[in-house]
Design a protein around this motif. Structure first.
Motif, mmCIF file in Angstrom:
data_model
loop_
_atom_site.group_PDB
_atom_site.id
_atom_site.type_symbol
_atom_site.label_atom_id
_atom_site.label_comp_id
_atom_site.label_asym_id
_atom_site.label_seq_id
_atom_site.Cartn_x
_atom_site.Cartn_y
_atom_site.Cartn_z
ATOM 1 N N VAL A 222 46.996 18.082 0.925
ATOM 2 C CA VAL A 222 46.547 17.783 -0.435
ATOM 3 C C VAL A 222 47.638 17.030 -1.178
ATOM 4 N N SER A 223 47.224 15.951 -1.807
ATOM 5 C CA SER A 223 48.111 15.181 -2.668
ATOM 6 C C SER A 223 47.805 15.527 -4.116
ATOM 7 N N PRO A 224 48.787 16.109 -4.826
ATOM 8 C CA PRO A 224 48.588 16.412 -6.249
ATOM 9 C C PRO A 224 48.990 15.210 -7.102
ATOM 10 N N ALA A 225 48.574 14.062 -6.665
ATOM 11 C CA ALA A 225 49.009 12.781 -7.232
ATOM 12 C C ALA A 225 48.681 12.649 -8.713
ATOM 13 N N ASN A 226 48.682 11.440 -9.142
ATOM 14 C CA ASN A 226 48.284 11.098 -10.505
ATOM 15 C C ASN A 226 46.928 10.410 -10.437
ATOM 16 N N SER A 227 46.318 10.198 -11.567
ATOM 17 C CA SER A 227 44.953 9.683 -11.626
ATOM 18 C C SER A 227 44.794 8.266 -11.101
ATOM 19 N N PHE A 228 45.890 7.545 -10.939
ATOM 20 C CA PHE A 228 45.814 6.150 -10.508
ATOM 21 C C PHE A 228 46.258 5.952 -9.060
ATOM 22 N N VAL B 268 41.750 14.467 -13.489
ATOM 23 C CA VAL B 268 42.156 15.805 -13.092
ATOM 24 C C VAL B 268 40.887 16.650 -13.011
ATOM 25 N N GLY B 269 40.708 17.330 -11.898
ATOM 26 C CA GLY B 269 39.492 18.103 -11.665
ATOM 27 C C GLY B 269 38.546 17.420 -10.694
ATOM 28 N N GLN B 270 38.891 16.192 -10.262
ATOM 29 C CA GLN B 270 38.130 15.478 -9.243
ATOM 30 C C GLN B 270 38.992 15.363 -7.991
ATOM 31 N N ALA B 271 38.348 15.131 -6.849
ATOM 32 C CA ALA B 271 39.083 14.961 -5.599
ATOM 33 C C ALA B 271 38.252 14.134 -4.633
ATOM 34 N N PHE B 272 38.942 13.493 -3.700
ATOM 35 C CA PHE B 272 38.279 12.779 -2.616
ATOM 36 C C PHE B 272 39.218 12.781 -1.412
ATOM 37 N N THR B 273 38.708 12.349 -0.271
ATOM 38 C CA THR B 273 39.458 12.378 0.981
ATOM 39 C C THR B 273 39.613 10.978 1.546
ATOM 40 N N VAL B 274 40.801 10.704 2.087
ATOM 41 C CA VAL B 274 41.041 9.471 2.835
ATOM 42 C C VAL B 274 41.607 9.846 4.203
ATOM 43 N N PRO B 275 41.257 9.070 5.225
ATOM 44 C CA PRO B 275 41.865 9.317 6.539
ATOM 45 C C PRO B 275 43.311 8.853 6.541
ATOM 46 N N THR B 276 44.148 9.564 7.290
ATOM 47 C CA THR B 276 45.564 9.204 7.366
ATOM 48 C C THR B 276 45.898 8.398 8.617
ATOM 49 N N GLY B 277 45.072 8.530 9.658
ATOM 50 C CA GLY B 277 45.394 7.907 10.936
ATOM 51 C C GLY B 277 46.399 8.717 11.741
ATOM 52 N N ASP B 278 46.678 9.939 11.318
ATOM 53 C CA ASP B 278 47.662 10.808 11.953
ATOM 54 C C ASP B 278 46.936 11.931 12.687
ATOM 55 N N GLU B 279 47.283 12.168 13.941
ATOM 56 C CA GLU B 279 46.601 13.205 14.723
ATOM 57 C C GLU B 279 46.853 14.614 14.204
ATOM 58 N N HIS C 245 43.540 13.966 7.590
ATOM 59 C CA HIS C 245 42.962 13.679 6.280
ATOM 60 C C HIS C 245 43.929 14.027 5.150
ATOM 61 N N LEU C 246 43.778 13.289 4.069
ATOM 62 C CA LEU C 246 44.510 13.581 2.846
ATOM 63 C C LEU C 246 43.493 13.756 1.728
ATOM 64 N N ILE C 247 43.528 14.912 1.092
ATOM 65 C CA ILE C 247 42.686 15.158 -0.079
ATOM 66 C C ILE C 247 43.514 14.801 -1.306
ATOM 67 N N VAL C 248 43.012 13.886 -2.096
ATOM 68 C CA VAL C 248 43.692 13.458 -3.309
ATOM 69 C C VAL C 248 43.066 14.214 -4.478
ATOM 70 N N ALA D 90 42.981 21.070 -10.335
ATOM 71 C CA ALA D 90 43.270 20.297 -9.129
ATOM 72 C C ALA D 90 43.017 21.134 -7.876
ATOM 73 N N MET D 91 43.439 22.380 -7.893
ATOM 74 C CA MET D 91 43.224 23.264 -6.739
ATOM 75 C C MET D 91 41.735 23.482 -6.508
ATOM 76 N N ARG D 92 41.013 23.707 -7.572
ATOM 77 C CA ARG D 92 39.559 23.887 -7.463
ATOM 78 C C ARG D 92 38.914 22.656 -6.843
ATOM 79 N N ALA D 93 39.297 21.477 -7.318
ATOM 80 C CA ALA D 93 38.736 20.233 -6.789
ATOM 81 C C ALA D 93 39.091 20.052 -5.315
ATOM 82 N N ALA D 94 40.332 20.363 -4.950
ATOM 83 C CA ALA D 94 40.764 20.222 -3.554
ATOM 84 C C ALA D 94 40.007 21.177 -2.639
ATOM 85 N N VAL D 95 39.826 22.412 -3.070
ATOM 86 C CA VAL D 95 39.097 23.392 -2.261
ATOM 87 C C VAL D 95 37.634 22.984 -2.126
#
Length: 137
Positions: free
Chosen positions: A44-50, A87-98, A102-105, A124-129
């Motif tokens: 999980v990436s607790p990144a910023n909105s951008f 904040v409160g939204q999340a999505f997933t991107v593939p990392t290409g790493d075995e 996946h990375l959940i942003v 953020a935790m709620r969105a990631a879960v």
């Protein structure tokens, strides 16, 4: 259906000790160590909105998965969320790493800043879960 395992990992012993006091051990695994020490379906990436990924844990992700990860995260935010992932939204991107495919942003802040309000961490935790469950991780 696969059971979701939540693993909190940090190198800071005092933080890990606090997590151990307040987290239910039946649902959350708490580890003192390196986040890359144990494979997982997603990080999980607790990144910023951008989607800027040049500091904190996101910097470690960029170094591990390649600098194009930030470009892919930012492109998805632009295309799917109008340029800002709230904040409160999340999505997933593939990392290409075995080991970590996946990375959940799930942002904890609009722009890079210190997070002092526990409400944003909860959102953020709620969105990631919710994202992990929706993806079957």
């Amino acid at each position: 259906m696969k059971k979701l395992t939540i693993r909190l990992i940090d190198r800071l012993e005092p933080l890990v000790a606090e997590w151990q006091k307040v987290m239910p051990s039946s649902t959350v695994e708490i580890v003192h160590g390196d986040i890359f020490s144990r494979p997982a379906d997603a990080l999980v990436s607790p990144a910023n909105s951008f989607g800027f990924m040049d500091g904190g844990i996101d910097l470690a992700y960029s170094r591990r998965f390649g600098w194009d990860l930030e470009a892919r995260v930012r492109a998805a935010i632009l295309e799917d969320f109008g340029g800002e992932l709230l904040v409160g939204q999340a999505f997933t991107v593939p990392t290409g790493d075995e080991e970590f495919p996946h990375l959940i942003v799930a942002p904890t802040m609009r722009v890079p800043a210190e997070v002092s309000d526990p409400t944003v961490a909860r959102l953020a935790m709620r969105a990631a879960v919710r994202e992990a469950l929706a993806r079957g991780f």
